[in-house]
Design a protein around this motif. Structure first.
Motif, mmCIF file in Angstrom:
data_model
loop_
_atom_site.group_PDB
_atom_site.id
_atom_site.type_symbol
_atom_site.label_atom_id
_atom_site.label_comp_id
_atom_site.label_asym_id
_atom_site.label_seq_id
_atom_site.Cartn_x
_atom_site.Cartn_y
_atom_site.Cartn_z
ATOM 1 N N PRO A 30 42.424 6.175 -6.874
ATOM 2 C CA PRO A 30 43.782 6.083 -6.337
ATOM 3 C C PRO A 30 43.807 5.402 -4.968
ATOM 4 O O PRO A 30 42.909 5.605 -4.151
ATOM 5 C CB PRO A 30 44.217 7.545 -6.235
ATOM 6 C CG PRO A 30 43.418 8.249 -7.269
ATOM 7 C CD PRO A 30 42.097 7.530 -7.327
ATOM 8 N N ILE A 31 44.814 4.607 -4.737
ATOM 9 C CA ILE A 31 44.895 3.829 -3.501
ATOM 10 C C ILE A 31 45.815 4.543 -2.525
ATOM 11 O O ILE A 31 46.988 4.784 -2.827
ATOM 12 C CB ILE A 31 45.438 2.415 -3.801
ATOM 13 C CG1 ILE A 31 44.483 1.675 -4.734
ATOM 14 C CG2 ILE A 31 45.664 1.623 -2.520
ATOM 15 C CD1 ILE A 31 45.092 0.477 -5.421
ATOM 16 N N SER A 32 45.286 4.881 -1.354
ATOM 17 C CA SER A 32 46.164 5.541 -0.393
ATOM 18 C C SER A 32 47.033 4.506 0.304
ATOM 19 O O SER A 32 48.245 4.547 0.272
ATOM 20 C CB SER A 32 45.400 6.294 0.678
ATOM 21 O OG SER A 32 44.225 6.807 0.186
ATOM 22 N N TYR A 33 46.370 3.560 0.939
ATOM 23 C CA TYR A 33 47.098 2.611 1.765
ATOM 24 C C TYR A 33 47.328 1.343 0.959
ATOM 25 O O TYR A 33 46.369 0.698 0.525
ATOM 26 C CB TYR A 33 46.281 2.346 3.036
ATOM 27 C CG TYR A 33 46.917 1.399 4.003
ATOM 28 C CD1 TYR A 33 48.132 1.714 4.603
ATOM 29 C CD2 TYR A 33 46.308 0.202 4.333
ATOM 30 C CE1 TYR A 33 48.720 0.845 5.504
ATOM 31 C CE2 TYR A 33 46.883 -0.680 5.235
ATOM 32 C CZ TYR A 33 48.084 -0.349 5.808
ATOM 33 O OH TYR A 33 48.667 -1.208 6.703
ATOM 34 N N VAL A 41 48.136 16.373 9.951
ATOM 35 C CA VAL A 41 49.054 15.241 10.001
ATOM 36 C C VAL A 41 50.256 15.599 9.123
ATOM 37 O O VAL A 41 50.072 16.029 7.984
ATOM 38 C CB VAL A 41 48.399 13.941 9.487
ATOM 39 C CG1 VAL A 41 49.375 12.767 9.635
ATOM 40 C CG2 VAL A 41 47.106 13.658 10.229
ATOM 41 N N ILE A 42 51.441 15.452 9.681
ATOM 42 C CA ILE A 42 52.649 15.639 8.872
ATOM 43 C C ILE A 42 53.296 14.265 8.712
ATOM 44 O O ILE A 42 53.616 13.609 9.702
ATOM 45 C CB ILE A 42 53.632 16.619 9.541
ATOM 46 C CG1 ILE A 42 52.991 18.003 9.673
ATOM 47 C CG2 ILE A 42 54.927 16.710 8.728
ATOM 48 C CD1 ILE A 42 53.872 19.043 10.324
ATOM 49 N N ALA A 59 43.562 8.055 6.249
ATOM 50 C CA ALA A 59 43.019 8.431 7.560
ATOM 51 C C ALA A 59 42.396 9.828 7.503
ATOM 52 O O ALA A 59 41.322 10.066 8.068
ATOM 53 C CB ALA A 59 44.126 8.389 8.605
ATOM 54 N N VAL A 60 43.042 10.751 6.803
ATOM 55 C CA VAL A 60 42.522 12.119 6.717
ATOM 56 C C VAL A 60 41.196 12.130 5.946
ATOM 57 O O VAL A 60 40.240 12.799 6.348
ATOM 58 C CB VAL A 60 43.576 13.047 6.054
ATOM 59 C CG1 VAL A 60 42.944 14.349 5.580
ATOM 60 C CG2 VAL A 60 44.711 13.335 7.021
ATOM 61 N N LEU A 61 41.118 11.352 4.871
ATOM 62 C CA LEU A 61 39.861 11.288 4.119
ATOM 63 C C LEU A 61 38.746 10.706 4.975
ATOM 64 O O LEU A 61 37.613 11.189 4.972
ATOM 65 C CB LEU A 61 40.040 10.454 2.846
ATOM 66 C CG LEU A 61 41.035 10.989 1.800
ATOM 67 C CD1 LEU A 61 41.009 10.112 0.558
ATOM 68 C CD2 LEU A 61 40.730 12.436 1.427
ATOM 69 N N GLN A 62 39.098 9.656 5.732
ATOM 70 C CA GLN A 62 38.086 9.043 6.610
ATOM 71 C C GLN A 62 37.648 10.017 7.693
ATOM 72 O O GLN A 62 36.470 10.100 8.035
ATOM 73 C CB GLN A 62 38.646 7.761 7.242
ATOM 74 C CG GLN A 62 38.769 6.605 6.250
ATOM 75 C CD GLN A 62 39.581 5.436 6.781
ATOM 76 O OE1 GLN A 62 40.277 5.570 7.799
ATOM 77 N NE2 GLN A 62 39.523 4.313 6.093
ATOM 78 N N GLU A 119 45.078 3.577 12.964
ATOM 79 C CA GLU A 119 45.821 4.154 14.093
ATOM 80 C C GLU A 119 45.865 5.678 14.007
ATOM 81 O O GLU A 119 45.734 6.372 15.010
ATOM 82 C CB GLU A 119 47.257 3.609 14.098
ATOM 83 C CG GLU A 119 47.379 2.161 14.534
ATOM 84 C CD GLU A 119 48.802 1.649 14.382
ATOM 85 O OE1 GLU A 119 49.587 1.802 15.327
ATOM 86 O OE2 GLU A 119 49.132 1.129 13.297
ATOM 87 N N ILE A 120 46.056 6.166 12.798
ATOM 88 C CA ILE A 120 46.132 7.619 12.628
ATOM 89 C C ILE A 120 44.755 8.236 12.836
ATOM 90 O O ILE A 120 44.607 9.281 13.483
ATOM 91 C CB ILE A 120 46.695 7.976 11.240
ATOM 92 C CG1 ILE A 120 48.117 7.407 11.102
ATOM 93 C CG2 ILE A 120 46.704 9.480 11.015
ATOM 94 C CD1 ILE A 120 48.699 7.472 9.705
#
Lengths: 110, 277, 194, 387
Positions: free
Chosen positions: C66-69, D290-291, D303-306, D379-380
């Motif tokens: 799945p692609i987030s961004y 993050v909301i 960003a959260v996964l990273q 950025e996040i």
């Protein structure tokens, strides 16, 4: 000639033939000489005076309370103008039947 | 004659308090009576009639009659009515608007409803003024007349509603005054019968806000003015031009037949249906 | 659905001028990868004022997961059908990313390492329809990019196009495929850059 | 233009490669929408275009292009009163024009759906660039105090799902429902599954069951949502934008006004748990939260996964219901996390709500961008590393 109130079928207004004007009359022309009675609900009447001003038989007047009422003793010609033109649905013109007694609700006539 | 008022009473909402809120001598009540008689004459049931009204004195009359009634926003009654008619073409949709309502704030909707020829009866109660908000200039206030926002006389030209409607494409355009009730009954009945966008302009006096400021001593004077100046269209056309400018023609101003939008839409849908099978 | 090849995140940009069929190509390619091959694909495009001849761009992010961004950040492959597009987007190419240009339109490439085929000229000369350049390009991509499978792309065209246009499009596709094979016979079978 | 329709391996579903805007149409049609009135405006126009193609092909389906957005809203309210599930779609300036009629729909309790594909503003702004600047306008745009439901979607499948939800909620609570999308979500193509109609719940307005003479159009009830007849079905009553009594007649008596207004709020507030839709990612042991909502939630997800890969205990709360503000879900996580980051493409419209709920529990940081560009995962991530 309209039997009810003497207006001619082709009514002259401002010098022009205006058959549509007061067409209410033509509707009653057929109902020959039935005399009628005007009842007014004083609660609904706002006393605008349209019926008084335009009644061809001068049957109506504004009473001391500012509401329209029928003048006793003048015969209504049953043209229906007042009923059609009362913005407040306060006027009923009822045909008098020869057999019926004069028991129409006079209470409203103030 | 008694049947006239009794008939109207049959269509009134008796859980609403009467007399209605309109001023003494206001012609709106007469138009309402005329509308009710037309509905009755055509034998329409209360359930199939929808009255859509805008904001203003004219908008208030919807609440008094026992039909489906929708009191909408200022100037936009035609848009609601368009939605209702397209959603259920079986309904008889009557749109009651004032002059400021239909032509000032709602002018664009008016033009487009006429152009699309959506099946509505548009009833414009033209009293030449904003009555409910206290007598401000509307787009039909005659030139040089006075209002609270034109204390030195209206400087702008006013709209001629029937010409406007005709130019925008309304197939049936008629005008009457509340004094000419029989004519009013007749044109409203015809408008209700016909397909497409049918316009009836009813001239109705507002003594409280307009008459008072424009040299009409009483309401009755305003009715007398109609008696003198409203001329049947046939007679009007024979007048010299200078005379015409002073008078207002009444009657059926224009009449033609075009299929209404909802009919055309239904035809398009059945074509698509046919192509599929 | 198991995808033919495991891909973490592959970012592809098709760029050129309006009227070259770039937006259509983006849709067809995306639909083929997503529906026929089972990849996750997020396709976005430039929405300028509607006018022919302006800059046009279609971006695809392709992944087995799945692609987030949904937008590309660093391109794995840039396809440029105009000099301006090539100049403008070359800097978005990641280190080791690939560049594919229409070498009948892009005369100056910013690098010596690139793939070049004259899509527009091919379409005009061999097929007589300049507008078919995008399908010629698709054919070339099906050879050059290992996970873009010719069979799947053809099937995609068959389901999305009406029979009236199918034949000419398939012909253009085949032309691109053959030409690319001829010029670049040794491309890898696995994508190695990312 | 729908790309193509293909039978997938799961027989009951169709998969298509579609734009967010196309997914909205698919969702609407699944939910039973049969009336669309609209006015073209970028970036929502595809919704109108596809509706124009699809609706005439279905029984009873009506598409009409109106003269402006005011008229579009008027038409769909009219259609809703006439018994249809109706919707419109617009974008920034058009949404501003609709506000008066949104209030009318609240007051007359007309169920309908408004899709607003947000673009950069104010005024004509950035017609083809994304933004999230209409969040508070969706909540408070119309004049007067009112309750309303606002939803959002962040990817193409969600566009379909949330459109179905929007119709269900609007019918259930007799309320206008606003679905906020952004240019990115609306203009991204992805593969989506169109579920079969009998695999999920479709809610339609409850109609009165009593004889017409007993019908009280706005009667008080436990649920607070009165049954709704269609025009012409025999239940004649008065519909008005004025404050009205239980019979629908205009009133200005304080006790009747109060009762009406309270019911309009109560009918939505008391079923809060049904309306609140959120999605948690890695929140169980999160210390930094993050909301996010809309397209930014996708950046936040990456960003959260990273951040997790870097050993940061980050979590994501994606809001799908924006209003009524999902306070319970937010409050629970705020208590657990030391820092909350609210990235959004405006100057802080949702972070105001978060701060209001936070009440000093943890540190709320905003991350704002208003240049027509999406907030990137990088950025996040940077903010997460600092937190």
């Amino acid at each position: 000639m309209c039997a009810m109130h003497g207006c001619r079928p082709a009514f002259r207004v401002a010098g022009f033939m205006a058959t549509d004007l007061f067409n209410a009359c033509s509707a009653v022309m057929t109902k020959k000489k039935e005399s009628a009675e005007v009842s007014i609900y004083p609660d609904w009447c706002k006393g605008c005076g349209i019926c008084v001003a335009f009644c061809p038989g001068h049957v109506l007047e504004l009473g001391p309370d500012g509401k329209a009422r029928a003048i006793q003793g003048i015969e209504c010609r049953n043209c229906g103008f007042c009923e059609y033109h009362c913005p407040d649905f306060a006027i009923v013109v009822k045909t008098k039947r020869s057999t019926a007694k004069k028991e129409v609700d006079h209470a409203h006539e103030g | 004659m008694a049947e006239v008022t009794q008939l109207i009473h049959h269509y009134l909402r008796h859980n609403k308090r009467f007399p209605h809120v309109l001023c003494p001598g206001c012609g709106h009540g007469i138009v309402l009576g005329s509308l009710v008689r037309s509905v009755h004459q055509l034998g329409l049931t209360k359930d199939e009639v929808v009255i859509v009204a805008g904001i203003g004195c004219s908008g208030r009359i919807a609440v008094y009659v026992d039909f489906n009634t929708v009191h909408t926003t200022h100037g936009r009654a035609l848009t609601f009515a368009t939605g209702i008619k397209m959603a259920n073409p079986k309904l008889k949709v009557i749109v009651v608007m004032g002059d400021g309502d239909a032509l000032s704030i709602g002018g664009n909707h008016f033009l487009h409803a006429a152009r699309r020829n959506i099946g509505l009866t548009a009833l414009i109660l033209n009293n030449n003024i904003y009555g409910m908000t206290g007598g401000q200039t509307s787009s039909t206030t005659p030139e040089s007349s006075y209002s609270t926002t034109s204390p030195f006389g209206q400087q702008e030209q006013s709209f001629d509603i029937v010409k406007l409607a005709k130019a925008a494409g309304a197939p049936y355009v008629a005008r009457s005054t509340v004094l000419h009730v029989k004519l009013l009954d007749r044109v409203i009945t015809t408008a209700l019968e016909r397909p497409g966008f049918n316009l009836v302009e009813a001239l109705t006096p507002c003594h409280t806000q307009y008459g008072r400021k424009n040299k009409f001593k009483t309401t009755v004077d305003m009715y007398k003015w109609y008696k003198k100046n409203a001329i049947p269209i046939d007679a009007y056309q024979k007048l010299p031009e200078a005379e015409q400018a002073l008078r207002t023609p009444i009657g059926i101003i224009s009449e033609e037949t075009r299929p209404s939008l909802e009919e055309r839409y239904a035809m398009m849908k059945s074509r698509l249906e046919g192509a599929k099978s | 659905m198991k995808t033919p090849q495991e891909i973490q995140r592959f970012e592809l940009r098709l760029s050129g001028l309006g009227g070259q069929g770039i937006l259509t190509l983006g849709k067809v390619l995306g639909a083929g990868l997503a529906l026929e091959e089972g990849y996750y694909v997020a396709q976005t495009q430039s929405y300028g004022p509607e006018a022919r001849g302006g800059a046009s761009r279609s971006d695809l992010v392709i992944s087995s997961h799945p692609i987030s961004y949904p937008k590309p950040e660093q391109l794995d492959l840039l396809v440029a059908l105009s000099q301006e597009a090539c100049n403008q987007y070359y800097r978005n190419l990641k280190n080791g990313g690939f560049l594919l240009v229409d070498d009948s339109l892009v005369k100056q490439t910013p690098t010596n390492i690139y793939w070049g085929l004259p899509f527009t000229t091919l379409a005009k000369d061999k097929l007589g329809i300049a507008q078919a350049a995008n399908m010629v390009l698709l054919g070339a991509l099906a050879h050059l990019v290992p996970f873009i499978l010719p069979r799947a792309m053809k099937k995609g065209l068959e389901t999305s196009l009406s029979p009236r246009f199918l034949e000419s499009n398939l012909k253009a596709f085949q032309l691109g495929l053959t030409q690319a094979k001829k010029k670049y016979p040794d491309v890898g079978t696995q994508w190695t850059s990312s | 233009m729908p790309m193509k329709v293909k039978k997938n391996q799961r027989k009951e579903e169709r998969a298509i490669f579609a734009l967010g805007n196309e997914a909205v149409v698919e969702g609407a049609l699944l939910a039973g929408c049969s009336f669309f009135a609209g006015y073209p405006i970028t970036p929502s126009t595809e919704i109108a275009e596809i509706m124009a193609d699809r609706l005439p092909r279905i029984p009873e389906g009506v598409f009409i292009q109106m003269e402006d957005e005011i008229a579009s809203m008027g038409a769909i309210i009219g259609a809703s009163l006439a018994g249809r599930k109706s919707m419109t779609a617009t974008s920034g300036p058009g949404f501003s024009l609709m506000q008066e009629h949104i209030g009318y729909a609240c007051m007359t309790e007309a169920p309908l759906v408004i899709v607003n594909v947000m673009r950069g503003g104010p005024s004509t702004g950035l017609p083809t660039s994304p933004a999230q600047g209409d969040v508070q306008q969706a909540r408070w745009g119309t004049h007067g105090d009112h309750s309303i439901i606002v939803l959002s979607a962040s990817d193409v499948q969600e566009c379909l799902d949330m459109t179905v939800q929007a119709f269900n909620l609007s019918e259930k609570y007799r309320s206008p429902v606003i679905l906020l999308l952004d240019e990115i979500t609306a203009h991204t193509r992805e593969k989506i599954h169109i579920p079969n109609k009998d695999t999920f719940e479709i809610f339609s307005r409850i109609k009165p069951s009593m004889p017409p003479e007993w019908f009280v159009p706005y009667e008080e009830s436990m649920r607070g949502v009165p049954p709704m007849p269609a025009l012409g079905e025999g239940y004649r009553f008065h519909v008005t934008g004025l404050t009205h009594d239980v019979n629908g007649y205009p009133t200005s008596r304080p006790e009747e006004v109060q009762k009406l207004m309270q019911r309009l709020f109560r009918k939505i507030d008391q079923f809060f748990y049904d309306i609140q839709i959120v999605e948690e990612t890695a929140c169980d042991d999160a210390e930094v939260l993050v909301i996010a909502y809309g397209c930014v939630a996708r950046s936040a997800h990456l960003a959260v996964l990273q951040a997790r890969d870097l050993g940061i205990k980050a979590g994501l709360l994606k809001l799908k219901t924006l209003f009524p503000f999902p306070r319970p879900a937010v409050e629970k996580l705020i208590r657990q996390c030391r820092t909350v980051i609210v990235p959004e493409m405006n100057m802080g419209q949702m972070s105001r709500e978060v701060k209001r709920v936070n009440n000093g529990h943890s540190q709320v940081r905003t991350l704002n961008r208003i240049d027509g560009q999406i907030i990137t995962p990088a950025e996040i991530l940077k903010q997460l590393q600092k937190a």
